[in-house]
Write a protein that holds these residues in place. Structure first.
Motif, PDB file in Angstrom:
ATOM      1  N   GLU A  42     103.058  43.533 -71.032  1.00 19.50           N
ATOM      2  CA  GLU A  42     102.649  44.752 -70.325  1.00 19.50           C
ATOM      3  C   GLU A  42     101.778  45.640 -71.210  1.00 19.50           C
ATOM      4  N   LEU A  43     102.212  45.855 -72.455  1.00 11.26           N
ATOM      5  CA  LEU A  43     101.448  46.694 -73.369  1.00 11.26           C
ATOM      6  C   LEU A  43     100.108  46.066 -73.723  1.00 11.26           C
ATOM      7  N   ALA A  46      95.472  51.490 -69.093  1.00  6.72           N
ATOM      8  CA  ALA A  46      96.681  51.716 -68.312  1.00  6.72           C
ATOM      9  C   ALA A  46      96.317  52.048 -66.870  1.00  6.72           C
ATOM     10  N   LYS A  47      97.211  51.701 -65.954  1.00  9.57           N
ATOM     11  CA  LYS A  47      96.972  51.936 -64.529  1.00  9.57           C
ATOM     12  C   LYS A  47      97.389  53.340 -64.103  1.00  9.57           C
ATOM     13  N   SER A  51      98.593  57.646 -72.198  1.00 10.37           N
ATOM     14  CA  SER A  51      97.356  58.054 -72.874  1.00 10.37           C
ATOM     15  C   SER A  51      97.284  57.541 -74.307  1.00 10.37           C
ATOM     16  N   THR A  52      98.151  56.599 -74.641  1.00 12.47           N
ATOM     17  CA  THR A  52      98.180  56.041 -75.995  1.00 12.47           C
ATOM     18  C   THR A  52      96.876  55.293 -76.274  1.00 12.47           C
ATOM     19  N   PRO A  53      96.258  55.503 -77.444  1.00  8.23           N
ATOM     20  CA  PRO A  53      95.012  54.800 -77.779  1.00  8.23           C
ATOM     21  C   PRO A  53      95.191  53.280 -77.755  1.00  8.23           C
ATOM     22  N   ALA A  54      94.125  52.570 -77.454  1.00  5.80           N
ATOM     23  CA  ALA A  54      94.176  51.112 -77.307  1.00  5.80           C
ATOM     24  C   ALA A  54      94.679  50.424 -78.564  1.00  5.80           C
ATOM     25  N   GLU A  55      94.230  50.898 -79.745  1.00  7.51           N
ATOM     26  CA  GLU A  55      94.642  50.235 -80.980  1.00  7.51           C
ATOM     27  C   GLU A  55      96.150  50.335 -81.192  1.00  7.51           C
ATOM     28  N   CYS A  74     103.536  40.538 -65.549  1.00  6.39           N
ATOM     29  CA  CYS A  74     103.686  41.622 -66.523  1.00  6.39           C
ATOM     30  C   CYS A  74     102.346  41.943 -67.178  1.00  6.39           C
ATOM     31  N   PHE A  75     101.554  40.913 -67.398  1.00 11.88           N
ATOM     32  CA  PHE A  75     100.239  41.078 -68.027  1.00 11.88           C
ATOM     33  C   PHE A  75      99.179  41.527 -67.025  1.00 11.88           C
ATOM     34  N   GLY A  76      99.508  41.457 -65.757  1.00 15.80           N
ATOM     35  CA  GLY A  76      98.560  41.873 -64.731  1.00 15.80           C
ATOM     36  C   GLY A  76      97.491  40.855 -64.420  1.00 15.80           C
TER      37      GLY A  76
END
Length: 382
Positions: free
Chosen positions: A220-221, A229-230, A235-239, A305-307
């Motif tokens: 998921e992450l 994020a959907k 709002s966590t940065p991609a890294e 989970c991974f979309g």
């Protein structure tokens, strides 16, 4: 499902700028350290950033960065002798797999009296290890959470498994900022490898509800880190999302087991110095298609989970969509999609399969496989 035995000995500190607190944590384990650094850290200007905390707090340490050929027995022996003569209190290992695995071997064998090759043949350390602190600079590090560390035998260029003491690694400092020097291609291949690790742990014979929980969250992450994020609530940065996903995938793998793609990536890297992440990423779709025959529901679940799987798809069609999603990501990132693109021959792949068949990891694959089965899979991906 395998028996569930809960034990995590590592303290994990995950977050931005955690590397700046390295000295603060290290002082809990001693006052004199050998720092094993991946040579690439100097090239990307990370070496000083990692050592700055130790210098500012006056921690006594010296650096060993002569890891030119991976975590191999010859270089580990040199570093081990140096650590023993210097009477260090612990080992700090920073970098990718070569530095982390070498550091683990040195900490594990520090108080042993036999040759490293005895332990490559299956002997188990009988003395206490010295503390090991790991600072990964990539988004995944599955083996530092387990008691089995892959080491390259310098005599044969084959992977051997070093069985280490329980609780060897005392602390993992996972700073996502350290991975920001990676190229886009490196980040893409590492992300897909991390997702592959989570999936392998999920469909392994050794999977438990505990490893499943970490694998599902890792998938998921990873989706959020790669595609966004959907919801605006995240709002966590991609890294940071990628590092969190890689950390969870690594824990899931250590709690369960690696699978075919990771096993073959290990042996190909040892033999021909080809990136583990690239090999695992190329093999990943083929692993999904193979697992469809006996683990369809779990493959579909982690794919959701991974979309990567639409809500209206089921079973074989859904697995095919998951595999195609991975292939499209490889192509979009300009990464190789076939093993032949890595410059290896079919004859060399036969050696890779033979090496993989000799490792204990083969006993925990999702289904029983022989060396011939591994070679067939490699040919399919060639």
């Amino acid at each position: 499902m395998a028996d569930f035995i809960f034990k995590i000995s590592q303290n994990i500190v995950q977050g931005s700028y955690t590397a700046s607190r390295l000295a603060q944590y290290a002082k809990s384990y001693g006052s004199k350290f050998m720092v094993i650094l991946d040579p690439v850290l100097k090239e990307v200007n990370l070496q000083e950033k990692i050592l700055q905390s130790l210098n500012e707090r006056k921690v006594d340490f010296f650096v060993f960065d002569n890891l030119t050929d991976g975590a191999n027995t010859q270089e580990i022996e040199k570093a081990l002798e140096l650590a023993q003569k210097s009477h260090v209190h612990g080992i700090i290992a920073a970098g990718g797999a070569k530095a982390l695995h070498a550091g683990a071997a040195i900490a594990s064998l520090f108080n042993e009296n036999h040759s490293i090759y005895d332990y490559m043949e299956g002997a188990v350390p009988t003395t206490a290890s010295i503390p090991l602190i790991c600072v990964p600079t990539t988004i995944r590090a599955p083996y530092i959470f387990s008691q089995t560390i892959p080491i390259i035998d310098s005599r044969s260029h084959q992977v051997r498994l070093l069985k280490t003491q329980n609780g060897l690694c005392k602390l993992v400092l996972w700073d996502p900022n350290l991975a920001m020097t990676l190229t886009e291609n490196q980040t893409s291949s590492l992300a897909l490898e991390s997702l592959c690790l989570a999936t392998e742990a999920y469909i392994s014979q050794k999977a438990t509800f505990f490893s499943d929980m970490f694998a599902e969250k890792a998938a998921e992450l990873m989706s959020y880190g790669l595609d966004g994020a959907k919801t605006l609530e995240i709002s966590t940065p991609a890294e940071q999302l990628l590092a969190q996903s890689g950390c969870m995938a690594s824990i899931a793998t250590a709690s369960s087991a690696i699978g075919v793609a990771s096993l073959l990536a290990l042996t190909m890297n040892a033999r021909f110095k080809i990136s583990r992440a690239l090999v695992a990423s190329i093999l990943f779709p083929y692993i999904l298609e193979d697992a469809c025959k006996f683990k369809t529901e779990k493959v579909v679940k982690i794919g959701r989970c991974f979309g990567a799987i639409p809500a209206d798809m089921e079973k074989e069609e859904a697995v095919s969509a998951f595999a195609e999603n991975i292939r499209q990501r490889l192509a979009k990132s300009n990464l190789p999609v076939r093993l032949k693109d890595l410059g290896v021959t079919v004859e060399q792949l036969a050696l890779v399969a033979e090496d993989a068949g000799q490792l204990d990891f083969i006993n925990s694959l999702p289904r029983s496989m022989t060396t011939d089965d591994l070679f067939d899979l490699l040919k399919l991906a060639y």
